[in-house]
Design an enzyme around this catalytic site. Structure first.
Site, PDB file in Angstrom:
ATOM      1  N   GLY A 163       0.891  -1.161   0.110  1.00  0.00           N
ATOM      2  CA  GLY A 163      -0.034  -0.095   0.087  1.00  0.00           C
ATOM      3  C   GLY A 163       0.971   1.366  -0.010  1.00  0.00           C
ATOM      4  N   GLU A 164       0.385   2.184   0.592  1.00  0.00           N
ATOM      5  CA  GLU A 164       0.930   3.669   0.862  1.00  0.00           C
ATOM      6  C   GLU A 164       1.242   4.356  -0.660  1.00  0.00           C
ATOM      7  OE1 GLU A 164       5.003   3.119   2.466  1.00  0.00           O
ATOM      8  OE2 GLU A 164       4.405   2.168   4.098  1.00  0.00           O
TER       9      GLU A 164
END
Ligand SMILES: Cc1cc2nc3c(=O)[nH]c(=O)nc-3n(C[C@H](O)[C@H](O)[C@H](O)COP(=O)(O)O)c2cc1C
Length: 577
Positions: A543-544
């Site tokens: 993610g991120e």
């Protein structure tokens, strides 16, 4: 028109000077400014309105070359510090900009503010002390307009440590520097701000800034007010088929075997269709917006990570210590962190957009994760962030997210929009044992059973399961699509938000590139449903925004090829028979 309005020609002159006032930094002529002209423009400044009629300004007129050289050295230092703080593509663009003309202009004027002038009981300033500085700014505005009418260019320089400059000017300690202005006659006034012409920023449409009765109901006087969501949905149009055809045709004439760039050919055709021209602009500068929020479903023990990690990772992003920061630095992209619903008070530091709707969603197994109003507010946050980033000159947006337990909400969203089963799309997120996994699937199933989501009501689905970052990401994608700006989607969380966005406006997928295929099982189903092919497939599950950032140079390469590769005819290369 009434008996007090000016005759047409004079009114036109007022609007003309407002329209044609420019910040000028280049093209100054050496001719001196006659004292009477200078006095007239300073007198215009001195006529400005001021809080409680406090007239907090003073004007320091500087012509001495030695003093200006010392001041320029201060500005050069501040400029270098700023340049060092910029991400790659921005730093290159900044290098080409001129930010001051301290030495090229014959005269510099400093406008100051005395926040104590007028005494303790200055009318209006007791409740808003900042109105003292506002008043000095109005003096600057008067000066700038009068100077334009005199044919004088003015450039405002704010690259200074304020106290350093104050010391150089011998300012008493209670006075603040408000503006450092460089004045002189010019060879021309540009029709548009140089920063707009250089692509550094874009003028925001008036309609973005006018609200009817309360913030958020956009509408010009005399027009019906609309919500941000309705506004962007109405603005999303189909791809430009002529630009796509031109891109296809050019790809076939480029010095390479037809189709040999595989998926990249499709990417460049789609980006041409989105931009409405061939070749499309390079997708830079680019910015990744990391929307962060916490989840009530965390209470169901769907992850071993404590909820505090969301806020801790936000701090890590802002300190530049996360994987997303490393990948953004590598790709030359800006990182923006948006707090839409973190369950902690976050310090307001540069790079953080404080847009908290609530400190975390509610547990969707017990009731809706958020109210409909909250979902709409989070969508609006996403739209606004997209608009701001595009207005700030970004030509490509990337999705990022942070929220412990957000793969659980994502799985529920994917089920709701694709009709798949919880067991099929729920994944192990950050890595969970069999027992936690079984619980997670059960949580998603119970949520679905409880809310009976209707995919025809995407806001209702978002409200049912959350999180705030999903709703904001949906708005972010819609906002970008309305501005025909490409969005590179990260993984599962972005994908589930894109499903919501596509349910709100099917045309939205025209702006989306799938950055990668995540290891989460629901992501493949999501991409299938959206009709998107991932640019990379490296088994990432972080993610991120990391997968989107890795895909950025691929998208950029696709566009660069379309823009720069020679054609058979131009290069004199023989096409195959
Ligand atoms: C408060 C303020 C500070 C500014 N500081 C700088 C500066 O340090 N360097 C610069 O190049 N322009 C500076 N500008 C000028 C803006 O870049 C410019 O006003 C803006 O791009 C809009 O262009 P326009 O004034 O021609 O309409 C400043 C403007 C304002 C209002």
């Amino acid at each position: 028109m009434n008996e007090h309005s000016y005759p047409d020609e004079q009114r036109a002159a007022v609007y003309r000077v407002i329209e044609e006032r420019r910040d000028v930094r280049r093209g100054f002529r050496p001719d001196p400014v006659p004292p009477e002209v200078l006095t007239r423009v300073i007198a215009a400044a001195h006529r400005a309105p001021s809080v409680g009629f406090s007239q907090p300004w003073d004007f320091i007129v500087i012509t001495d070359r030695g003093k200006r050289e010392r001041i320029k050295a201060l500005a050069d230092r501040a400029r270098a510090d700023y340049a060092a703080s910029l991400p790659g593509a921005r730093a290159l663009a900044f290098d080409r900009l001129k930010t001051e003309a301290i030495l090229e202009t014959p005269v510099n004027i400093v406008v100051t503010c005395d926040p104590t002038r007028g005494g303790r009981h200055t009318l209006g300033r007791h409740s808003q002390p900042q109105t003292a500085a506002y008043s000095s700014v109005l003096a600057v505005a008067n000066l700038w307009l009068a100077a334009r009418a005199e044919g004088l260019g003015v450039g405002w320089v704010s690259f200074f440590g304020e106290r350093e400059l104050a010391a150089e000017l011998g300012l008493p300690a209670h006075l603040d520097v408000v503006a450092y202005l460089c004045l002189g006659y010019v060879t021309e006034f540009a029709p548009e701000p140089e920063l707009a012409t250089a692509g550094w920023g874009r003028r925001r449409p008036l309609a973005w800034s006018v609200h009817a009765e309360e913030f958020g109901r956009r509408g010009l006087p005399g027009q019906d007010a609309t919500s941000l969501l309705d506004d962007v949905r109405a603005a999303i149009g189909p791809p430009d088929s002529a630009a796509m055809a031109a891109a296809r045709e050019r790809l076939d004439r480029m010095t390479k075997p037809p189709g040999s760039l595989g998926e990249l050919e499709d990417v460049s055709v789609r980006l041409a269709g989105l931009a409405g021209c061939c070749p499309p602009p390079m997708p830079e500068p680019a910015a990744v917006a990391i929307f962060a929020g916490d989840h009530g479903a965390h209470a169901q023990r769907v992850t071993p990570w404590p909820q505090e990690v969301t806020a801790q990772m936000v701090a890590n992003f802002l300190a530049g210590g996360a994987v997303v920061n490393a990948f953004a630095a590598q790709a030359g992209a800006e990182v923006v962190v948006v707090d839409v619903g973190v369950r902690a008070e976050l310090d307001h530091v540069p790079g953080l957009l404080p847009r908290k709707i609530a400190p975390g969603t509610a547990d969707f197994t017990a009731g809706p994760a958020m109210t409909r109003d909250q979902a709409e507010a989070a969508i609006a946050v996403g739209v606004e962030v997209a608009r701001d980033l595009v207005a700030a000159g970004n030509r490509c947006l990337l999705t990022g997210d942070m929220g412990i337990a957000n793969t659980t909400a994502s799985a529920a969203l994917v089920c709701a929009f694709t009709g798949r089963d919880a067991g099929e799309v729920t994944g192990r997120g950050t890595g969970i044992d069999d027992e936690t996994y079984a619980r997670k699937v059960d949580v998603v199933s119970r949520g679905l059973a409880r809310h009976q989501p209707d995919p025809a009501d995407p806001v209702g689905v978002l409200a049912a399961f959350g999180g705030f970052e999903h709703a904001a990401l949906a708005g972010f994608i819609l906002g970008a699509a309305a501005l025909r700006t490409p969005v590179i989607l990260d993984g599962m969380i972005a994908g589930s938000a894109a499903l919501a966005a596509a349910a709100l406006a099917p045309g939205v997928t025209g702006c989306c590139l799938a950055g990668h295929r995540s290891a989460e099982p629901g992501h493949a189903a999501t991409l299938d449903h959206l009709g998107l092919r991932p640019l990379i497939d490296l088994g990432l599950r972080l993610g991120e925004g990391t997968g989107a950032l890795l895909a950025l140079p691929i998208a950029a390469s696709a566009v660069r090829a379309l823009r720069e590769v020679a054609t058979f005819d131009s290069a004199g290369v023989t096409d195959k028979g």
